[in-house]
Design an enzyme around this catalytic site. Sequence first.
Site, PDB file in Angstrom:
ATOM      1  N   HIS A  75       6.250   2.326  -7.582  1.00 37.69           N
ATOM      2  CA  HIS A  75       5.634   1.345  -8.491  1.00 37.69           C
ATOM      3  C   HIS A  75       5.264   1.993  -9.840  1.00 37.69           C
ATOM      4  CE1 HIS A  75       5.026  -1.894  -5.423  1.00 37.69           C
ATOM      5  NE2 HIS A  75       5.039  -0.866  -4.612  1.00 37.69           N
ATOM      6  N   ASN A 147       2.659  -7.436  -2.719  1.00 36.10           N
ATOM      7  CA  ASN A 147       3.999  -7.519  -3.299  1.00 36.10           C
ATOM      8  C   ASN A 147       4.396  -8.974  -3.492  1.00 36.10           C
ATOM      9  OD1 ASN A 147       4.594  -4.774  -3.448  1.00 36.10           O
ATOM     10  ND2 ASN A 147       5.537  -4.692  -1.428  1.00 36.10           N
TER      11      ASN A 147
HETATM   12 FE1  HDE Z   1       2.170   1.087  -1.683  1.00 36.45          FE
HETATM   13  N1  HDE Z   1       1.791   2.820  -2.669  1.00 36.45           N
HETATM   14  N2  HDE Z   1       2.424   2.122   0.047  1.00 36.45           N
HETATM   15  N3  HDE Z   1       2.712  -0.636  -0.679  1.00 36.45           N
HETATM   16  N4  HDE Z   1       1.968   0.023  -3.358  1.00 36.45           N
HETATM   17  C1  HDE Z   1       1.490   2.923  -3.981  1.00 36.45           C
HETATM   18  O1  HDE Z   1      -0.296   4.194  -4.788  1.00 36.45           O
HETATM   19  C2  HDE Z   1       2.072   3.412   0.220  1.00 36.45           C
HETATM   20  C3  HDE Z   1       2.985  -0.736   0.643  1.00 36.45           C
HETATM   21  C4  HDE Z   1       1.998  -1.333  -3.494  1.00 36.45           C
HETATM   22  O2  HDE Z   1       0.080  -1.194  -9.566  1.00 36.45           O
HETATM   23  C5  HDE Z   1       1.038   4.302  -4.371  1.00 36.45           C
HETATM   24  O3  HDE Z   1      -1.525   4.285  -6.671  1.00 36.45           O
HETATM   25  C6  HDE Z   1       2.226   3.782   1.617  1.00 36.45           C
HETATM   26  C7  HDE Z   1       2.972  -2.112   1.058  1.00 36.45           C
HETATM   27  C8  HDE Z   1       1.758  -1.691  -4.864  1.00 36.45           C
HETATM   28  O4  HDE Z   1      -0.853   0.751  -9.248  1.00 36.45           O
HETATM   29  C9  HDE Z   1       1.090   5.076  -3.063  1.00 36.45           C
HETATM   30  C10 HDE Z   1       2.697   2.665   2.243  1.00 36.45           C
HETATM   31  C11 HDE Z   1       2.682  -2.829  -0.064  1.00 36.45           C
HETATM   32  C12 HDE Z   1       1.561  -0.491  -5.531  1.00 36.45           C
HETATM   33  C13 HDE Z   1       1.547   4.011  -2.085  1.00 36.45           C
HETATM   34  C14 HDE Z   1       2.817   1.628   1.257  1.00 36.45           C
HETATM   35  C15 HDE Z   1       2.527  -1.889  -1.143  1.00 36.45           C
HETATM   36  C16 HDE Z   1       1.695   0.560  -4.567  1.00 36.45           C
HETATM   37  C17 HDE Z   1       1.735   4.906  -5.545  1.00 36.45           C
HETATM   38  C18 HDE Z   1       3.065   2.486   3.706  1.00 36.45           C
HETATM   39  C19 HDE Z   1       2.569  -4.355  -0.203  1.00 36.45           C
HETATM   40  C20 HDE Z   1       1.300  -0.308  -7.016  1.00 36.45           C
HETATM   41  C21 HDE Z   1       0.724   4.958  -6.660  1.00 36.45           C
HETATM   42  C22 HDE Z   1       2.023   2.813   4.604  1.00 36.45           C
HETATM   43  C23 HDE Z   1       1.541  -4.907   0.610  1.00 36.45           C
HETATM   44  C24 HDE Z   1      -0.142  -0.391  -7.361  1.00 36.45           C
HETATM   45  C25 HDE Z   1      -0.477   4.437  -6.095  1.00 36.45           C
HETATM   46  C26 HDE Z   1      -0.327  -0.275  -8.851  1.00 36.45           C
HETATM   47  C27 HDE Z   1       1.515   1.912  -4.865  1.00 36.45           C
HETATM   48  C28 HDE Z   1       1.650   4.276  -0.773  1.00 36.45           C
HETATM   49  C29 HDE Z   1       3.310   0.329   1.549  1.00 36.45           C
HETATM   50  C30 HDE Z   1       2.242  -2.317  -2.482  1.00 36.45           C
HETATM   51  C31 HDE Z   1       1.911   6.323  -3.062  1.00 36.45           C
HETATM   52  C32 HDE Z   1       1.953   5.156   2.206  1.00 36.45           C
HETATM   53  C33 HDE Z   1       3.206  -2.637   2.483  1.00 36.45           C
HETATM   54  C34 HDE Z   1       1.736  -3.089  -5.452  1.00 36.45           C
HETATM   55  O5  HDE Z   1      -0.146   5.581  -2.694  1.00 36.45           O
END
Ligand code: HDE
Length: 692
Positions: A75, A147
């Site tokens: 993202h 999302n």
């Molecule tokens: Fe994320 N995800 N994600 N994700 N995600 C990040 O956090 C992660 C997941 C989502 O505008 C990171 O600050 C893991 C689902 C959005 O700043 C990180 C897992 C959904 C954003 C991270 C998931 C998301 C992130 C990267 C599985 C929808 C952007 C930078 C367990 C419900 C937020 C940060 C923004 C961002 C990890 C799965 C949505 C790396 C480990 C499911 C919208 O921490």
Amino acid sequence: MTKPPKTAQTAGGETHQSAEDLGVDALTTNHGVPISDNQNSLKSGTRGPTLLEDFVLREKIFHFDHERIPERIVHARGSGAHGVFEATDDISDLSKAAVFTKGEKTEVFVRFSTVAGGAGSVDTPRDVRGFAVKFYTREGNWDLVGNNIPVFFIQDALKFPDLVHAVKMEADRGYPQAGSAHDTFWDWASLMPETTHMLMWAMSDRTLPRSFRTMEGFGVHTFKLVNAAGKASFVKFHWKPRLGLQSTIWDEALKLQAADNDYHRRDLFEAIDTGDYPQWDLGIQVFDEAFANAQPYDVLDATKLIPEDDVPVRLIGTLTLNRNVDNFFAETEQVAFLPSNIPPGIDFSNDPLLQGRLFSYLDTQNSRLGTTNFHQIPINAPRCPFGNFQRDGKMQTKVPKGRANYEPNSLADHGEDGGPRESPAIGFSTVNAATGTDESGDKLRVRSESFSDHYSQARLFYRSQTEAEQAHIASSFVFELSKVGLLEQVPGRMVSNLLNVDEDLAKRVAAGLNIPLPMKAPAAKEPIDMEPSDALSIHKNMKATLEGRAVGVLITDGTDADELAAIVEKVRKAKGKAVIVAPKVGGAKLSDGTQQKADGQLAGTPSQIFDAVGIILSEDGCAAMLKEGAAVEFVMNAFGHLKAIGANDAAQPLLDKAGVVPDDGVTGLDSKFVKAAAQRFYAREPSVRTLA
Ligand code: HDE
């Protein structure tokens, strides 16, 4: 800008003048020393070497060298805006959270994003979009980090690094920069049947939103709402765009990448800037454990949704984005969303994907923002009072007074400030309601049997689409799998998974790839047929309105002034935006001799950035446009992208040259055009391209 101190008396009695006395905002170093010359570094002689002593130069370059922070691992590319959330319904029977108190207005910050590309990549690859909302509630921040698709690729957080490694640019060659159409993604996905449902969404037009303003958002996981009596209910969160759903089509999305890398960012910024505030309603699907236990899927499995026909979405509030950021880095880049930020009245479920996220986001902010004190950055700081005994650390900006940095303490008995105290009555306490899962406490590295059906909801999704949408899904699979270069085994393996979803889909994809139909992959659990759901289709949830849509109007010298004025007025009245395009940005001389300025120059303003086009030409103007490739493409692409084309008679030769064939979307400049401009003409598609 930092101001140097005011006029001061020295020990010797002379007065010093400050910049303020001189009536200027002084440029200073970061430590407040006024700078006399910001053009030249300090040298030894006029042509001599630069001196190390030059603290002005050193500080400026030092700071510049460190202007960037690590981009988000996923993202990375995003656009943010401020707004307000207003609770519109009383749900106190379900949740005690203050943010849901009817009439309560809560400040929010929202960041939309693509997932796979880097911070400088494009806005319109085929990709999932992030929809992250930070509510600065009076009981602390609540981050709903969702999302634009209600399900996810994987069921367990342990697989997230594999997913991200597979989809991002390939490790050796560093491409593609964004998008999933490459070997490693499909190699991995075809080996992971649990991805199938999300793949259906990813291959649909959901990943090609027309605008952030026309996409839905989803909390994805099942959460819990908790009322004042401690009673918990399960909940799924939805954001419903007031403008209805709208997506582009693939050829258009590709061409948008060439036309405007910042298409979505610009659209959001301009809409807010012009007071056309984007809005979404927050919806909830609430259900209890009995419902959860009766479903053929597990509500804790993030690859599953709850059909809206089974649990209708209840609208409980409205989100309005009404203020652009003042500074992209300070706000959009530094905002840190944490799914673990949750106020009393909302709670987590045992979804194993959500549980993993609760650690990951906190951890990543430390490497991205460089300090455990990232919560003090203005965009992240709660708006309500907050305080505890956590102390010190890098970039500490608070100056706590007194000795109270531990708890319990009896400093108050001694007349000192003892600091804040825990508050059982109002504080967050984890709800202890059963969740329908095995919570025996045994340590097991397992996947629950109830997570084993990977295909029923993928089938549900496909069968809920219109014919045109199904064709788009099949064609996207063909496009993406055609980009798999070296790993010949992958497309067939993917099709063998698709045979579990829908035989017709699998056959279309195999035919599109020109490969033999493989054997069906063995399914961990045989899929079942679920009742198709209209809520899953974009086409069934579009709004025939010009609101939020832009009409590009192509004019040349000699264009009829009245015709132009009339169409601009009609579009404006229908709440659309009319954008005038001419060969030269200075505009064109209209039939009445007036000079009409253009909003865009033809060569740099192609029709893919519009929702419909008007072509108003003079005869001479049309003759000139027949020799102008950009004009022919303007019309040809509008037709190919299934948009309405309203043209005057003189423009007919250009329409002919662009291959426009009359249909309901090709009109004169009357009110029929304004109605057509609010739609897409999907029935036209088979005549302009071959779909799988
Ligand atoms: Fe994320 N995800 N994600 N994700 N995600 C990040 O956090 C992660 C997941 C989502 O505008 C990171 O600050 C893991 C689902 C959005 O700043 C990180 C897992 C959904 C954003 C991270 C998931 C998301 C992130 C990267 C599985 C929808 C952007 C930078 C367990 C419900 C937020 C940060 C923004 C961002 C990890 C799965 C949505 C790396 C480990 C499911 C919208 O921490």
